[in-house]
Design a protein around this motif. Sequence first.
Motif, PDB file in Angstrom:
ATOM      1  N   THR A 121     -14.601  25.796  16.674  1.00 42.99           N
ATOM      2  CA  THR A 121     -14.508  26.644  15.592  1.00 42.99           C
ATOM      3  C   THR A 121     -15.456  26.160  14.239  1.00 42.99           C
ATOM      4  O   THR A 121     -16.111  27.066  13.634  1.00 42.99           O
ATOM      5  CB  THR A 121     -13.034  26.624  15.198  1.00 42.99           C
ATOM      6  OG1 THR A 121     -12.173  26.723  16.343  1.00 42.99           O
ATOM      7  CG2 THR A 121     -12.911  27.696  14.194  1.00 42.99           C
ATOM      8  N   LEU A 168     -15.843  34.648  24.088  1.00 41.51           N
ATOM      9  CA  LEU A 168     -16.046  33.476  25.203  1.00 41.51           C
ATOM     10  C   LEU A 168     -17.449  33.141  25.434  1.00 41.51           C
ATOM     11  O   LEU A 168     -17.514  32.096  25.407  1.00 41.51           O
ATOM     12  CB  LEU A 168     -15.374  34.120  26.417  1.00 41.51           C
ATOM     13  CG  LEU A 168     -15.189  32.981  27.362  1.00 41.51           C
ATOM     14  CD1 LEU A 168     -14.409  31.735  27.003  1.00 41.51           C
ATOM     15  CD2 LEU A 168     -14.748  33.583  28.813  1.00 41.51           C
ATOM     16  N   LYS A 196     -11.408  22.120  20.362  1.00 41.45           N
ATOM     17  CA  LYS A 196     -11.357  23.863  19.638  1.00 41.45           C
ATOM     18  C   LYS A 196     -11.642  23.701  18.345  1.00 41.45           C
ATOM     19  O   LYS A 196     -12.385  24.542  17.881  1.00 41.45           O
ATOM     20  CB  LYS A 196      -9.821  24.293  20.034  1.00 41.45           C
ATOM     21  CG  LYS A 196      -9.564  24.586  21.414  1.00 41.45           C
ATOM     22  CD  LYS A 196      -9.991  25.858  21.891  1.00 41.45           C
ATOM     23  CE  LYS A 196      -9.469  27.052  21.202  1.00 41.45           C
ATOM     24  NZ  LYS A 196     -10.321  28.424  21.845  1.00 41.45           N
ATOM     25  N   VAL A 254      -3.897  36.977  28.166  1.00 45.24           N
ATOM     26  CA  VAL A 254      -4.698  35.944  27.339  1.00 45.24           C
ATOM     27  C   VAL A 254      -4.659  36.185  25.923  1.00 45.24           C
ATOM     28  O   VAL A 254      -4.250  37.488  25.643  1.00 45.24           O
ATOM     29  CB  VAL A 254      -6.270  36.130  27.971  1.00 45.24           C
ATOM     30  CG1 VAL A 254      -6.382  35.453  29.236  1.00 45.24           C
ATOM     31  CG2 VAL A 254      -6.595  37.567  27.819  1.00 45.24           C
ATOM     32  N   PRO A 255      -5.117  35.491  24.881  1.00 44.96           N
ATOM     33  CA  PRO A 255      -4.864  35.727  23.691  1.00 44.96           C
ATOM     34  C   PRO A 255      -5.889  37.038  23.184  1.00 44.96           C
ATOM     35  O   PRO A 255      -6.863  37.289  24.105  1.00 44.96           O
ATOM     36  CB  PRO A 255      -5.485  34.490  22.868  1.00 44.96           C
ATOM     37  CG  PRO A 255      -5.325  33.461  24.068  1.00 44.96           C
ATOM     38  CD  PRO A 255      -5.535  34.130  25.205  1.00 44.96           C
ATOM     39  N   GLU A 256      -5.474  37.942  22.394  1.00 46.87           N
ATOM     40  CA  GLU A 256      -6.095  38.944  22.023  1.00 46.87           C
ATOM     41  C   GLU A 256      -7.608  38.656  21.701  1.00 46.87           C
ATOM     42  O   GLU A 256      -7.990  37.563  20.969  1.00 46.87           O
ATOM     43  CB  GLU A 256      -5.580  39.469  20.597  1.00 46.87           C
ATOM     44  CG  GLU A 256      -5.564  41.120  20.363  1.00 46.87           C
ATOM     45  CD  GLU A 256      -4.820  41.558  18.946  1.00 46.87           C
ATOM     46  OE1 GLU A 256      -5.358  42.472  18.798  1.00 46.87           O
ATOM     47  OE2 GLU A 256      -3.948  40.868  18.807  1.00 46.87           O
ATOM     48  N   SER A 257      -8.473  39.416  22.134  1.00 46.38           N
ATOM     49  CA  SER A 257      -9.853  39.299  21.972  1.00 46.38           C
ATOM     50  C   SER A 257     -10.480  38.102  22.564  1.00 46.38           C
ATOM     51  O   SER A 257     -11.546  37.416  21.950  1.00 46.38           O
ATOM     52  CB  SER A 257     -10.364  39.831  20.575  1.00 46.38           C
ATOM     53  OG  SER A 257     -10.035  38.390  19.554  1.00 46.38           O
ATOM     54  N   TYR A 258      -9.752  37.610  23.404  1.00 45.67           N
ATOM     55  CA  TYR A 258     -10.067  36.225  24.015  1.00 45.67           C
ATOM     56  C   TYR A 258     -11.527  36.509  24.686  1.00 45.67           C
ATOM     57  O   TYR A 258     -12.597  35.688  24.505  1.00 45.67           O
ATOM     58  CB  TYR A 258      -9.222  35.842  25.248  1.00 45.67           C
ATOM     59  CG  TYR A 258      -9.991  34.547  25.928  1.00 45.67           C
ATOM     60  CD1 TYR A 258      -9.673  33.121  25.377  1.00 45.67           C
ATOM     61  CD2 TYR A 258     -10.309  34.708  27.199  1.00 45.67           C
ATOM     62  CE1 TYR A 258     -10.197  32.149  26.107  1.00 45.67           C
ATOM     63  CE2 TYR A 258     -10.687  33.822  27.980  1.00 45.67           C
ATOM     64  CZ  TYR A 258     -10.635  32.320  27.461  1.00 45.67           C
ATOM     65  OH  TYR A 258     -11.035  31.425  28.079  1.00 45.67           O
ATOM     66  N   PHE A 259     -11.847  37.472  25.537  1.00 50.08           N
ATOM     67  CA  PHE A 259     -13.052  37.815  26.074  1.00 50.08           C
ATOM     68  C   PHE A 259     -14.220  38.131  25.173  1.00 50.08           C
ATOM     69  O   PHE A 259     -15.486  38.037  25.534  1.00 50.08           O
ATOM     70  CB  PHE A 259     -12.895  38.535  27.289  1.00 50.08           C
ATOM     71  CG  PHE A 259     -11.964  38.276  28.374  1.00 50.08           C
ATOM     72  CD1 PHE A 259     -12.681  37.092  29.228  1.00 50.08           C
ATOM     73  CD2 PHE A 259     -10.857  38.347  28.420  1.00 50.08           C
ATOM     74  CE1 PHE A 259     -11.686  36.539  30.192  1.00 50.08           C
ATOM     75  CE2 PHE A 259      -9.941  38.071  29.423  1.00 50.08           C
ATOM     76  CZ  PHE A 259     -10.455  36.988  30.221  1.00 50.08           C
ATOM     77  N   ARG A 309     -18.753  31.028  22.910  1.00 53.22           N
ATOM     78  CA  ARG A 309     -17.929  29.707  22.870  1.00 53.22           C
ATOM     79  C   ARG A 309     -18.538  28.853  23.680  1.00 53.22           C
ATOM     80  O   ARG A 309     -18.568  27.607  23.640  1.00 53.22           O
ATOM     81  CB  ARG A 309     -16.508  29.972  22.914  1.00 53.22           C
ATOM     82  CG  ARG A 309     -15.767  30.029  21.242  1.00 53.22           C
ATOM     83  CD  ARG A 309     -14.425  29.979  21.352  1.00 53.22           C
ATOM     84  NE  ARG A 309     -13.720  31.306  21.875  1.00 53.22           N
ATOM     85  CZ  ARG A 309     -13.046  31.179  23.312  1.00 53.22           C
ATOM     86  NH1 ARG A 309     -12.840  30.131  23.617  1.00 53.22           N
ATOM     87  NH2 ARG A 309     -12.601  32.274  23.404  1.00 53.22           N
TER      88      ARG A 309
END
Lengths: 186, 172
Positions: free
Chosen positions: A177, B28, A173, B20-25, B31
């Motif tokens: 980042t 995504l 992670k 899920v964490p906020e604004s995860y999607f 990432r």
Amino acid sequence: MKQVEDEEILEKFSVEKTRNEAFNLLLQKYQQKIYWHIRRLVIDHDDTDDLVQEVFIKVWKNLEKFRNDSQLYTWIYRIATNESITFLNKQKQKNNTPLDEVSPELAENLVASAYFDGDKLQMKLQQALLTLPEKQRLVFNMKYFDDLKYEEISEILGTSVGALKASFHIAAKKIETFLLNDDISF
Amino acid sequence: MNDELEDKLKNKLSGANFTVPESYFNDLSERIQTRLSLEQMVNHSDHHGFKVPDLYFEQLNAQILSRISPQVSVAKKVKMVRWWNSDLLKYSTAACFVVVTALGLYLNNHPSVSANTNPDLANEQILFDIDEQAIIDHVQTEDSKTTTSATQKELEDYILNNYSQNDIASNF
């Protein structure tokens, strides 16, 4: 070239007459793997060269006492990892760097090294790795580059598989980042 | 009753209770792309920018073996020698024998002054140490004492007892 089985190496090493031949086979099989494992940890080629030689001299001295309760290559990896960590800790003590952090000297060595010719992305990846705490960097290297299984890493480092998975996840992670926040185009 | 249980299970399995964490999607896909690039880089690059000097690995083998070889040969050459059989002991014993013999011969041929007990030499040394004038005075005093100590009667008796009449007649 056909890789010799560890069992064959150990069998030959146990006989005085074939001991040198066995060690030669062991060197051929593991020297590069061990070199790259150490190199990714200590960065500098000359430091790696010294450590590789020390590791194999220790292997030579102690192979007779090796018991088959662990695999030969995890045993050699453990020696290599311990030697590297000892070396890095000495370097940190010299620079007054906390033991769980990575010595800033490694990043300097990476930039100044005549034996690193990676592109911008490769340089960035190594720099990202050097921002990780020592343990996470170690786990990430072994999982990602050495392609070892968690069970094998657990045997080498003496850490539980669960803790290793957590370390690897956090490390991945952080790298992600670091790379996303940079202006590198993939 | 069965329908109710089935609905509850469906709700659970659909992930309705997970968050899920906020604004995860939102990021995504980005990432995943980063991770994929990373994977490709790891898989397609041999050593990720690191390199070694030419022929390094070809020489590394020999270098390690050369550092190990002396230990092997030394281990083979180690020989147990009992100390009383050692050359060092033989040579030092011979040297001691020669020194003791030579010293004995030397002392035998050159006796020291302190070992000499001859009384004449000792008296001579005492006389050497006394002042010469004191000795002359002492001798003269002793002579005069001797001369005056014998009486006429004693001298006559001595001559009569030790010399014959013929000797006396021919000398006097």
